[in-house]
Every structure is written in structure tokens, then in C-alpha cells.
Write an enzyme that holds these catalytic residues in place. Structure first.
Site: not given
Length: 184
Positions: A84-86, A120, A76
Site C-alpha cells: 500500500v502506498c499510503l 504503485l 495506490n
């Protein structure tokens, strides 16, 4: 002073008074680095990352932008940009959260519970789903190579250019001194 800027100041001071090293990027309080340690109960334990934080003008009503400066192998996190894919930060952010939450809850949770179905870094996600042992070994290799405490002293791009300069200096340092001397 408007409410968002007071809140930004309060949250930043709270973060600075916690156990995190915070380094301002500019004179303002909108961009800074935070040194972040991998959670002790994770495969990222022992790794130290420099996190770039950018606070939008509308903070805390709009989420901060978070990115890893030194490399991390994680489904991620984009390997090249550090983005960051959060979900909590990007979509479900609430003004009730603060910067300490990001470093004490959100990022540790991200490292403890990666989500390979929303990647990601497609390679990391595929390896994690296909061969968990090989994935964990790759994470440890990245921690050893890119996330040692001495790796966060300077952003990677500054480090590599310094190394290139020092190699060039050793090759042609004496020649430059002779050629560069002006006539008396």
C-alpha cells in the site's frame, strides 16, 4: 514488559474487540491478518480483503507494514505484492495513531480517494485518469473475482496450489494408490 510491547498488545486487543476478524500468523503479536470490508459508499463496497499487518519492534513509534493479500485494483496498491502506498502510514505516522485508525480511517480513505498522481499501479492510475467509467468497471470486476468473502479464507498462493493438487488427484489418484501400495 517494555512500553512498545504493552502498546502493541493494547492496540491488538482493541482491534480484536472491534468488528474486525483478526488472525495471528505466528505465536507472537507482530504479524497478523485482518479482514477488511470495502467502504459502503465506495465502488469497493461488497468486497472483502485480507490485510497482512506487520508491526515493527519499534511500534508505535514506527508505522505498521500493511498489504492486501487478495488482489485489488487501485492506483495506490501494487497489484502483485499488495503493498500500500499510503502517506499517513508510510511517512506521517505518529504514535498517536493505532491499529483501529488504520482500518476505520486510513484504508477507507485510501479506497474512497485514490491518488492517481502517486501510483504503485500505473495501469490503474492511467485508466482512472483517462476513463473513469472503465476504471470503476475494472474495480468491480476485481471485487467480484478476488474479493468475495470466500476468497479470504486462505492466502491466494495456498488456494491455487490446493486447486492444482485436487486436479492432479482426479487425473491420477487411482494410479497412485496402486503403485504406492507396499508389498505385504
Amino acid at each position: 514488559m517494555s512500553s512498545p510491547s504493552k502498546r502493541r498488545e493494547m492496540d491488538l486487543m482493541k482491534l480484536m474487540m472491534s468488528d474486525y476478524k483478526v488472525e495471528m500468523i505466528n505465536d507472537g503479536m507482530q504479524e497478523f491478518y485482518v479482514d477488511f470490508n470495502g467502504p459502503s459508499e465506495s465502488i469497493y463496497h461488497g468486497g472483502v480483503w485480507r490485510i497482512r499487518v506487520e508491526l515493527p519492534d519499534a511500534y508505535p513509534y514506527k508505522s505498521p507494514s500493511i498489504g492486501f493479500v487478495n488482489k485489488i485494483y487501485h492506483p495506490n496498491v501494487d497489484e502483485m505484492s499488495g503493498s500500500v502506498c499510503l502517506d499517513v502510514i508510510n511517512q506521517t505516522w505518529s504514535p498517536m495513531f493505532d491499529l483501529v485508525n488504520v482500518f476505520e480511517v486510513f484504508l477507507p480513505q485510501l479506497l474512497l480517494y485514490p491518488n492517481p498522481s502517486d501510483p504503485l499501479n500505473g495501469e490503474a492510475a492511467a485508466l482512472m485518469m483517462r476513463d473513469r467509467t472503465a476504471y470503476e468497471q475494472r474495480v468491480k470486476e476485481y471485487c467480484e473475482k478476488y474479493a468475495k468473502p470466500e476468497d479470504i479464507g486462505a492466502p491466494p498462493e495456498e488456494k491455487s496450489s490446493d486447486e492444482e493438487l485436487s486436479e492432479d488427484e482426479y487425473d491420477s489418484g487411482d494410479d497412485d494408490a496402486v503403485v504406492g501400495d507396499p508389498d505385504p
